[in-house]
Scaffold this motif. Structure first.
Motif, PDB file in Angstrom:
ATOM      1  N   THR A 230      40.031  33.758 -87.528  1.00 52.54           N
ATOM      2  CA  THR A 230      39.815  35.196 -87.618  1.00 52.54           C
ATOM      3  C   THR A 230      39.920  35.677 -89.054  1.00 52.54           C
ATOM      4  OG1 THR A 230      40.755  35.497 -85.410  1.00 52.54           O
ATOM      5  CG2 THR A 230      40.614  37.448 -86.786  1.00 52.54           C
ATOM      6  N   LYS A 231      40.941  35.215 -89.784  1.00 54.87           N
ATOM      7  CA  LYS A 231      41.139  35.724 -91.149  1.00 54.87           C
ATOM      8  C   LYS A 231      39.986  35.362 -92.076  1.00 54.87           C
ATOM      9  CE  LYS A 231      44.265  32.000 -92.501  1.00 54.87           C
ATOM     10  NZ  LYS A 231      45.668  31.696 -92.711  1.00 54.87           N
ATOM     11  N   GLU A 232      39.273  34.272 -91.786  1.00 58.38           N
ATOM     12  CA  GLU A 232      38.123  33.918 -92.606  1.00 58.38           C
ATOM     13  C   GLU A 232      36.950  34.856 -92.340  1.00 58.38           C
ATOM     14  OE1 GLU A 232      38.065  29.240 -93.315  1.00 58.38           O
ATOM     15  OE2 GLU A 232      38.488  29.773 -91.222  1.00 58.38           O
ATOM     16  N   ILE A 233      36.900  35.440 -91.153  1.00 55.03           N
ATOM     17  CA  ILE A 233      35.820  36.357 -90.805  1.00 55.03           C
ATOM     18  C   ILE A 233      36.138  37.778 -91.249  1.00 55.03           C
ATOM     19  CG2 ILE A 233      34.471  37.372 -88.916  1.00 55.03           C
ATOM     20  CD1 ILE A 233      33.842  34.386 -89.491  1.00 55.03           C
ATOM     21  N   ILE A 234      37.356  38.243 -91.005  1.00 55.05           N
ATOM     22  CA  ILE A 234      37.660  39.641 -91.300  1.00 55.05           C
ATOM     23  C   ILE A 234      38.257  39.840 -92.686  1.00 55.05           C
ATOM     24  CG2 ILE A 234      37.904  40.212 -88.862  1.00 55.05           C
ATOM     25  CD1 ILE A 234      40.934  40.366 -89.292  1.00 55.05           C
ATOM     26  N   GLY A 235      38.653  38.774 -93.357  1.00 59.72           N
ATOM     27  CA  GLY A 235      39.278  38.913 -94.664  1.00 59.72           C
ATOM     28  C   GLY A 235      38.294  38.915 -95.815  1.00 59.72           C
ATOM     29  N   ALA A 236      38.800  39.184 -96.998  1.00 59.05           N
ATOM     30  CA  ALA A 236      37.966  39.214 -98.201  1.00 59.05           C
ATOM     31  C   ALA A 236      37.555  37.812 -98.639  1.00 59.05           C
ATOM     32  CB  ALA A 236      38.715  39.912 -99.331  1.00 59.05           C
ATOM     33  N   GLU A 237      38.365  36.840 -98.321  1.00 59.02           N
ATOM     34  CA  GLU A 237      38.068  35.453 -98.698  1.00 59.02           C
ATOM     35  C   GLU A 237      37.789  34.622 -97.462  1.00 59.02           C
ATOM     36  OE1 GLU A 237      37.726  34.177-101.775  1.00 59.02           O
ATOM     37  OE2 GLU A 237      38.082  36.168-102.570  1.00 59.02           O
ATOM     38  N   PRO A 238      36.853  33.738 -97.466  1.00 54.72           N
ATOM     39  CA  PRO A 238      35.880  33.467 -98.521  1.00 54.72           C
ATOM     40  C   PRO A 238      34.799  34.538 -98.546  1.00 54.72           C
ATOM     41  CG  PRO A 238      35.391  32.091 -96.639  1.00 54.72           C
ATOM     42  CD  PRO A 238      36.650  32.860 -96.308  1.00 54.72           C
ATOM     43  N   PRO A 239      34.092  34.669 -99.692  1.00 55.09           N
ATOM     44  CA  PRO A 239      33.015  35.663 -99.771  1.00 55.09           C
ATOM     45  C   PRO A 239      31.894  35.339 -98.777  1.00 55.09           C
ATOM     46  CG  PRO A 239      33.024  34.241-101.716  1.00 55.09           C
ATOM     47  CD  PRO A 239      34.240  33.901-100.912  1.00 55.09           C
ATOM     48  N   ILE A 240      31.145  36.368 -98.399  1.00 58.49           N
ATOM     49  CA  ILE A 240      30.108  36.184 -97.373  1.00 58.49           C
ATOM     50  C   ILE A 240      29.043  35.185 -97.814  1.00 58.49           C
ATOM     51  CG2 ILE A 240      28.773  38.209 -98.079  1.00 58.49           C
ATOM     52  CD1 ILE A 240      28.129  38.571 -95.042  1.00 58.49           C
ATOM     53  N   THR A 241      28.564  35.322 -99.051  1.00 56.69           N
ATOM     54  CA  THR A 241      27.552  34.373 -99.534  1.00 56.69           C
ATOM     55  C   THR A 241      28.057  33.699-100.789  1.00 56.69           C
ATOM     56  OG1 THR A 241      26.437  36.158-100.718  1.00 56.69           O
ATOM     57  CG2 THR A 241      25.504  35.535 -98.595  1.00 56.69           C
ATOM     58  N   PRO A 242      27.913  32.432-100.888  1.00 59.39           N
ATOM     59  CA  PRO A 242      27.333  31.556 -99.877  1.00 59.39           C
ATOM     60  C   PRO A 242      28.374  30.978 -98.918  1.00 59.39           C
ATOM     61  CG  PRO A 242      27.668  30.291-101.871  1.00 59.39           C
ATOM     62  CD  PRO A 242      28.148  31.717-102.153  1.00 59.39           C
ATOM     63  N   ASP A 243      29.656  31.184 -99.209  1.00 56.52           N
ATOM     64  CA  ASP A 243      30.724  30.467 -98.505  1.00 56.52           C
ATOM     65  C   ASP A 243      30.768  30.694 -96.999  1.00 56.52           C
ATOM     66  OD1 ASP A 243      31.267  29.726-101.079  1.00 56.52           O
ATOM     67  OD2 ASP A 243      33.177  30.776-101.229  1.00 56.52           O
ATOM     68  N   THR A 244      30.882  31.932 -96.551  1.00 55.91           N
ATOM     69  CA  THR A 244      30.983  32.184 -95.114  1.00 55.91           C
ATOM     70  C   THR A 244      29.694  31.792 -94.409  1.00 55.91           C
ATOM     71  OG1 THR A 244      32.563  33.974 -95.504  1.00 55.91           O
ATOM     72  CG2 THR A 244      31.481  33.931 -93.356  1.00 55.91           C
ATOM     73  N   GLN A 245      28.568  32.098 -95.027  1.00 58.44           N
ATOM     74  CA  GLN A 245      27.267  31.719 -94.455  1.00 58.44           C
ATOM     75  C   GLN A 245      27.214  30.203 -94.254  1.00 58.44           C
ATOM     76  OE1 GLN A 245      24.261  33.915 -94.256  1.00 58.44           O
ATOM     77  NE2 GLN A 245      23.165  32.250 -93.279  1.00 58.44           N
ATOM     78  N   ASN A 246      27.588  29.455 -95.270  1.00 63.10           N
ATOM     79  CA  ASN A 246      27.572  27.987 -95.188  1.00 63.10           C
ATOM     80  C   ASN A 246      28.549  27.469 -94.140  1.00 63.10           C
ATOM     81  OD1 ASN A 246      25.621  27.901 -97.186  1.00 63.10           O
ATOM     82  ND2 ASN A 246      27.077  27.437 -98.818  1.00 63.10           N
ATOM     83  N   LEU A 247      29.743  28.068 -94.083  1.00 67.85           N
ATOM     84  CA  LEU A 247      30.744  27.665 -93.078  1.00 67.85           C
ATOM     85  C   LEU A 247      30.203  27.855 -91.666  1.00 67.85           C
ATOM     86  CD1 LEU A 247      34.167  29.129 -94.310  1.00 67.85           C
ATOM     87  CD2 LEU A 247      33.715  26.753 -93.714  1.00 67.85           C
ATOM     88  N   LEU A 248      29.619  29.015 -91.416  1.00 66.85           N
ATOM     89  CA  LEU A 248      29.089  29.311 -90.084  1.00 66.85           C
ATOM     90  C   LEU A 248      27.929  28.383 -89.731  1.00 66.85           C
ATOM     91  CD1 LEU A 248      29.327  33.197 -90.188  1.00 66.85           C
ATOM     92  CD2 LEU A 248      30.531  31.708 -88.587  1.00 66.85           C
ATOM     93  N   GLU A 249      27.051  28.134 -90.675  1.00 69.74           N
ATOM     94  CA  GLU A 249      25.919  27.231 -90.417  1.00 69.74           C
ATOM     95  C   GLU A 249      26.411  25.826 -90.097  1.00 69.74           C
ATOM     96  OE1 GLU A 249      23.443  27.619 -93.895  1.00 69.74           O
ATOM     97  OE2 GLU A 249      22.610  29.522 -93.203  1.00 69.74           O
TER      98      GLU A 249
END
Length: 99
Positions: free
Chosen positions: A14-33
């Motif tokens: 949850t904290k990776e989705i709702i928190g400031a870290e990691p940034p949405i691009t490219p980190d969160t996008q890459n994690l989700l993919e």
């Protein structure tokens, strides 16, 4: 705040989705993919009962993340991105259940 460590998409918490870290691009996008690829490939070896349980768990995880969308400090684009991937995963589970 134990809910922050709850896994909501594979190994993503949850904290990776709702928190400031990691940034949405490219980190969160890459994690989700990456997690989506892993989760989708694991569906091949699941029984119908396991698929039904996974479907229920993912729907609960999505509801958990989306229960806090009104808080201005939360990353709305990350929550939306998570929801898109969650819906893709739910669709894959449903397709596997229907096959």
């Amino acid at each position: 705040m134990h809910y922050l460590d709850q896994k909501v998409f594979g190994k993503i918490t949850t904290k990776e989705i709702i928190g400031a870290e990691p940034p949405i691009t490219p980190d969160t996008q890459n994690l989700l993919e990456s997690e989506f690829s892993i989760l989708a490939s694991e569906l091949e070896s699941c029984s119908k009962e396991e698929l039904e349980k996974l479907l229920e768990q993912q729907q609960a995880a999505e509801a958990h993340v989306n229960s806090r969308p009104g808080a201005m400090a939360l990353s709305q684009p990350k929550i939306q991105l998570f929801t898109e991937f969650s819906q893709k995963y739910i669709q894959k589970i449903r397709e596997k259940l229907d096959s």
